[in-house]
Design a protein around this motif. Sequence first.
Motif, PDB file in Angstrom:
ATOM      1  N   VAL A   1      18.005  18.079 -17.169  1.00  0.00           N
ATOM      2  CA  VAL A   1      18.964  17.097 -16.825  1.00  0.00           C
ATOM      3  C   VAL A   1      19.569  16.622 -17.879  1.00  0.00           C
ATOM      4  O   VAL A   1      18.296  16.507 -19.251  1.00  0.00           O
ATOM      5  N   PHE A   2      20.733  17.045 -18.638  1.00  0.00           N
ATOM      6  CA  PHE A   2      20.986  16.092 -20.492  1.00  0.00           C
ATOM      7  C   PHE A   2      20.921  14.776 -20.363  1.00  0.00           C
ATOM      8  O   PHE A   2      22.425  14.163 -19.218  1.00  0.00           O
ATOM      9  N   LEU A   3      20.754  14.207 -20.763  1.00  0.00           N
ATOM     10  CA  LEU A   3      20.618  12.275 -21.097  1.00  0.00           C
ATOM     11  C   LEU A   3      20.687  11.660 -22.294  1.00  0.00           C
ATOM     12  O   LEU A   3      19.035  12.140 -23.333  1.00  0.00           O
TER      13      LEU A   3
ATOM     14  N   TRP B   1       7.457   8.433  -4.863  1.00  0.00           N
ATOM     15  CA  TRP B   1       8.737   9.406  -5.023  1.00  0.00           C
ATOM     16  C   TRP B   1       8.443  10.521  -5.268  1.00  0.00           C
ATOM     17  O   TRP B   1       7.188  10.713  -6.444  1.00  0.00           O
ATOM     18  N   PRO B   2       9.079  11.549  -4.148  1.00  0.00           N
ATOM     19  CA  PRO B   2       9.158  13.055  -4.759  1.00  0.00           C
ATOM     20  C   PRO B   2       9.481  13.324  -6.183  1.00  0.00           C
ATOM     21  O   PRO B   2      10.445  12.769  -6.925  1.00  0.00           O
ATOM     22  N   PHE B   3       9.559  14.654  -6.439  1.00  0.00           N
ATOM     23  CA  PHE B   3       9.249  15.353  -7.618  1.00  0.00           C
ATOM     24  C   PHE B   3      10.727  15.421  -7.567  1.00  0.00           C
ATOM     25  O   PHE B   3      12.104  15.215  -8.973  1.00  0.00           O
ATOM     26  N   ILE B   4      11.934  15.683  -6.429  1.00  0.00           N
ATOM     27  CA  ILE B   4      13.170  15.839  -6.757  1.00  0.00           C
ATOM     28  C   ILE B   4      13.789  14.766  -6.382  1.00  0.00           C
ATOM     29  O   ILE B   4      14.702  15.263  -7.216  1.00  0.00           O
ATOM     30  N   LEU B   5      13.243  14.250  -5.940  1.00  0.00           N
ATOM     31  CA  LEU B   5      14.267  12.873  -5.491  1.00  0.00           C
ATOM     32  C   LEU B   5      14.496  12.229  -7.296  1.00  0.00           C
ATOM     33  O   LEU B   5      15.442  11.594  -7.749  1.00  0.00           O
ATOM     34  N   CYS B   6      13.531  12.587  -8.284  1.00  0.00           N
ATOM     35  CA  CYS B   6      13.945  12.097  -9.217  1.00  0.00           C
ATOM     36  C   CYS B   6      14.818  12.436 -10.479  1.00  0.00           C
ATOM     37  O   CYS B   6      15.460  12.043 -10.929  1.00  0.00           O
ATOM     38  N   TRP B   7      14.454  14.477  -9.916  1.00  0.00           N
ATOM     39  CA  TRP B   7      15.912  14.963 -10.396  1.00  0.00           C
ATOM     40  C   TRP B   7      17.180  14.614 -10.460  1.00  0.00           C
ATOM     41  O   TRP B   7      17.910  14.623 -10.331  1.00  0.00           O
ATOM     42  N   LEU B   8      17.259  14.493  -8.105  1.00  0.00           N
ATOM     43  CA  LEU B   8      18.585  13.369  -8.008  1.00  0.00           C
ATOM     44  C   LEU B   8      19.607  12.660  -8.800  1.00  0.00           C
ATOM     45  O   LEU B   8      20.405  12.258  -9.073  1.00  0.00           O
ATOM     46  N   VAL B   9      18.419  11.556  -9.197  1.00  0.00           N
ATOM     47  CA  VAL B   9      18.100  10.183  -9.664  1.00  0.00           C
ATOM     48  C   VAL B   9      19.012  10.162 -11.350  1.00  0.00           C
ATOM     49  O   VAL B   9      19.913  10.015 -11.269  1.00  0.00           O
ATOM     50  N   LEU B  10      18.386  11.249 -11.946  1.00  0.00           N
ATOM     51  CA  LEU B  10      18.178  11.662 -13.528  1.00  0.00           C
ATOM     52  C   LEU B  10      19.677  12.004 -13.143  1.00  0.00           C
ATOM     53  O   LEU B  10      20.848  11.943 -14.020  1.00  0.00           O
ATOM     54  N   ARG B  11      19.768  12.734 -12.557  1.00  0.00           N
ATOM     55  CA  ARG B  11      20.913  13.389 -12.510  1.00  0.00           C
ATOM     56  C   ARG B  11      22.259  12.780 -11.867  1.00  0.00           C
ATOM     57  O   ARG B  11      23.551  12.489 -12.607  1.00  0.00           O
ATOM     58  N   GLU B  12      22.366  11.641 -11.267  1.00  0.00           N
ATOM     59  CA  GLU B  12      23.522  11.005 -11.271  1.00  0.00           C
ATOM     60  C   GLU B  12      23.434   9.624 -12.536  1.00  0.00           C
ATOM     61  O   GLU B  12      24.066   8.348 -11.599  1.00  0.00           O
TER      62      GLU B  12
ATOM     63  N   ASP C   1       0.953  -1.381  -0.189  1.00  0.00           N
ATOM     64  CA  ASP C   1      -0.359  -0.303  -0.302  1.00  0.00           C
ATOM     65  C   ASP C   1       0.838   1.095   0.059  1.00  0.00           C
ATOM     66  O   ASP C   1       2.033   1.161  -0.006  1.00  0.00           O
ATOM     67  N   TRP C   2       0.259   2.574   0.089  1.00  0.00           N
ATOM     68  CA  TRP C   2       0.639   3.346  -0.806  1.00  0.00           C
ATOM     69  C   TRP C   2       0.978   4.166   1.300  1.00  0.00           C
ATOM     70  O   TRP C   2       1.541   5.356   0.708  1.00  0.00           O
ATOM     71  N   SER C   3       1.036   3.548   2.608  1.00  0.00           N
ATOM     72  CA  SER C   3       1.243   4.323   3.996  1.00  0.00           C
ATOM     73  C   SER C   3       2.381   5.039   4.294  1.00  0.00           C
ATOM     74  O   SER C   3       2.822   5.471   4.669  1.00  0.00           O
ATOM     75  N   SER C   4       3.874   4.463   3.027  1.00  0.00           N
ATOM     76  CA  SER C   4       4.537   4.787   3.756  1.00  0.00           C
ATOM     77  C   SER C   4       5.516   5.733   2.850  1.00  0.00           C
ATOM     78  O   SER C   4       6.798   5.107   2.301  1.00  0.00           O
ATOM     79  N   ARG C   5       5.109   6.631   2.589  1.00  0.00           N
ATOM     80  CA  ARG C   5       5.610   7.458   1.153  1.00  0.00           C
ATOM     81  C   ARG C   5       7.086   8.184   1.618  1.00  0.00           C
ATOM     82  O   ARG C   5       7.545   8.527   2.993  1.00  0.00           O
ATOM     83  N   TYR C   6       8.114   8.221   0.809  1.00  0.00           N
ATOM     84  CA  TYR C   6       9.580   9.062   0.994  1.00  0.00           C
ATOM     85  C   TYR C   6      10.038   8.191   1.672  1.00  0.00           C
ATOM     86  O   TYR C   6      11.303   9.066   2.198  1.00  0.00           O
ATOM     87  N   GLU C   7      10.304   6.808   2.133  1.00  0.00           N
ATOM     88  CA  GLU C   7      10.952   6.570   3.062  1.00  0.00           C
ATOM     89  C   GLU C   7      12.361   5.368   2.650  1.00  0.00           C
ATOM     90  O   GLU C   7      13.254   5.208   3.142  1.00  0.00           O
ATOM     91  N   LYS C   8      11.529   5.151   0.988  1.00  0.00           N
ATOM     92  CA  LYS C   8      13.329   4.793   0.432  1.00  0.00           C
ATOM     93  C   LYS C   8      14.366   5.953   0.220  1.00  0.00           C
ATOM     94  O   LYS C   8      14.233   6.583  -0.170  1.00  0.00           O
ATOM     95  N   ASP C   9      15.562   4.648   0.309  1.00  0.00           N
ATOM     96  CA  ASP C   9      16.235   5.741   0.085  1.00  0.00           C
ATOM     97  C   ASP C   9      17.685   5.347  -1.212  1.00  0.00           C
ATOM     98  O   ASP C   9      18.407   4.615  -0.546  1.00  0.00           O
ATOM     99  N   LEU C  10      17.584   6.377  -1.854  1.00  0.00           N
ATOM    100  CA  LEU C  10      18.170   5.532  -2.763  1.00  0.00           C
ATOM    101  C   LEU C  10      19.657   5.931  -3.731  1.00  0.00           C
ATOM    102  O   LEU C  10      20.692   5.492  -4.951  1.00  0.00           O
ATOM    103  N   LEU C  11      19.579   6.794  -3.388  1.00  0.00           N
ATOM    104  CA  LEU C  11      20.780   7.335  -3.277  1.00  0.00           C
ATOM    105  C   LEU C  11      21.746   7.413  -1.956  1.00  0.00           C
ATOM    106  O   LEU C  11      21.424   6.790  -1.563  1.00  0.00           O
ATOM    107  N   PRO C  12      23.039   6.797  -2.951  1.00  0.00           N
ATOM    108  CA  PRO C  12      23.533   7.413  -4.876  1.00  0.00           C
ATOM    109  C   PRO C  12      23.330   6.708  -5.540  1.00  0.00           C
ATOM    110  O   PRO C  12      23.777   4.978  -4.847  1.00  0.00           O
TER     111      PRO C  12
END
Length: 559
Positions: free
Chosen positions: A349-351, A313-324, A288-299
């Motif tokens: 981010v340039f891909l 997952w939130p908007f800002i995390l997407c940008w960080l993942v793409l950048r790396e 279920d979706w009761s535990s948002r934002y608890e995953k940490d994939l970085l780096p």
Amino acid sequence: MSPSAVVSDSATNHNTSNNIYTQSNATLAPSESKSNPNFLPVLIHVADAGNDRDPSPNQTALMRKVKGLLEVSKHLDHSPESVTPQCKAVVSPIRRIPTEIWAMIFVECLCYEDRCFIEAERDEAPLNVAGVCQRWRGIALSTPSLWSSIAITRTPALDNSYPRRELVSLWLSRSAPCSISFSFTIDMVRRESNLSALQDLWAGNKQNSPDQEALVGELLCCMSRWKSVQFALPFLNGYDIQTGAPLLERVKVIKGVVQSWSSFDPFIHRIWEDAPRLRIFSLRDDSDWSSRYEKDLLPVPIRLTELEIDYDWPFILCWLVLRESPELTKCNFGRFCGIDESGSHLPPVFLPKLHSLTVTSTIHSFDHGETLKLTKVLSLITAPNLKKFEMQWDNGYVHEPFMTFIARSACALTELLILSVPIPKREMKEVLEAISGSLKVLKVEVGSTGTPFGKDLLRSLTWRGPNEVFLCPNLERILLGRSAIGKRDSFFIRMVESRWHVDNGRVRLKEVEIQTSEERGPPPGFDQLESYRGEGLKLQVDYDWDVEIKSDTEGEDSD
């Protein structure tokens, strides 16, 4: 010299001269072959020896002698009890196939089809070829690549698995020293446990049984040989990973229970640190979706070429993942949440290598009346080589970010898929005009949110003659929901017919698919296209969709 003497002599001395071989052919009498009691045991010995392993020089000489005997014994008794059929079995061409060729044939027998991992079935390779005869079994057991893949499924109670742990242990040992690929998932189809076990699993109250924990331990012991792995949580239970995965290329993780990621994140990061070949990573959260934002994939590892993330997952995390992840070629981002103005200041981010992009929102957010504006994610990306773009579940479509993304990337899209996105007619036409020259596949399904294909757009897609300009001249496949064209059935049928009759070397439409409900059925006049099926046009009606078409009276004349 009797036949038995010739065979015995060749068994002890494989350098017997060809003169003796000629003499055996000349002196053999049918009655001697039938009456000699020592002839049959020798032949059986040769047959068994040849069946157990590759023919040795001694056995090869014996087989030549037997072949000579057969030439002069064509008139012997051919009953099952006679010697002749067994002689023929000894010199059969199949006995002269080298072990290496058999091993290659056995590997080709592995049945992958749509599966990524081999299932341990008695009537499929490698188990079936290992049970034919002693020689085949020996070859199968000495061919590690035959055992380098296995699918393991646990019961919902997490107390047992198929295949059993003992067979998995044998499988792993037989695969050494080859790399190993495996899946370790939970079987939700057979449901061997009762409903309470399933409820406990979904509630996160289940852990692997001691037998299953031992199996996990064996899999972890082979971690240095992992190549492609897929597993469903719970997987780890306090294991201290001491080794890396130098051969690992693909990882897929499925979270189907309400379980904290705290013990799992370090394991993933350890893999990333010690897996120089890792290129494909997939993480799917089915709980279920009761535990948002608890995953940490970085780096994330910068070497990834394919990335699939399907959890909130939130908007800002997407940008960080793409950048790396500058090496990405395929990206699938699912179940976005928290899409707001927080990322408006972030540079895209340039891909340069990205050729496939899929973005999906959290479906449950529709129930709470939340407007997602999924197209804002596109402001984070510049992808000049993008070929396929898919967008699903955006109840707050914003046209400007989409058009800016296409203009900024200057990409030649060949596939465009828009599902459950309320894109208006005018905006739909602008999108197609921007990518008209390169588009080959178009799929649009908007449910009951509108009819993006108005009369003006359908006319623009219709071929009218050799010197006339029309939209998407290279379009080969068009897949539309019944509601996408609304009440404009005649315009749609005319468009399809015209694109089937294009000439002057232009691309023909090859496939048409309509998604509809049983109640609505295909558009009126769709049966007119049946005459083109025999000429090669592929027509398909998909009745899986529960489509509700609105009255669509507004804007009928203003298209």
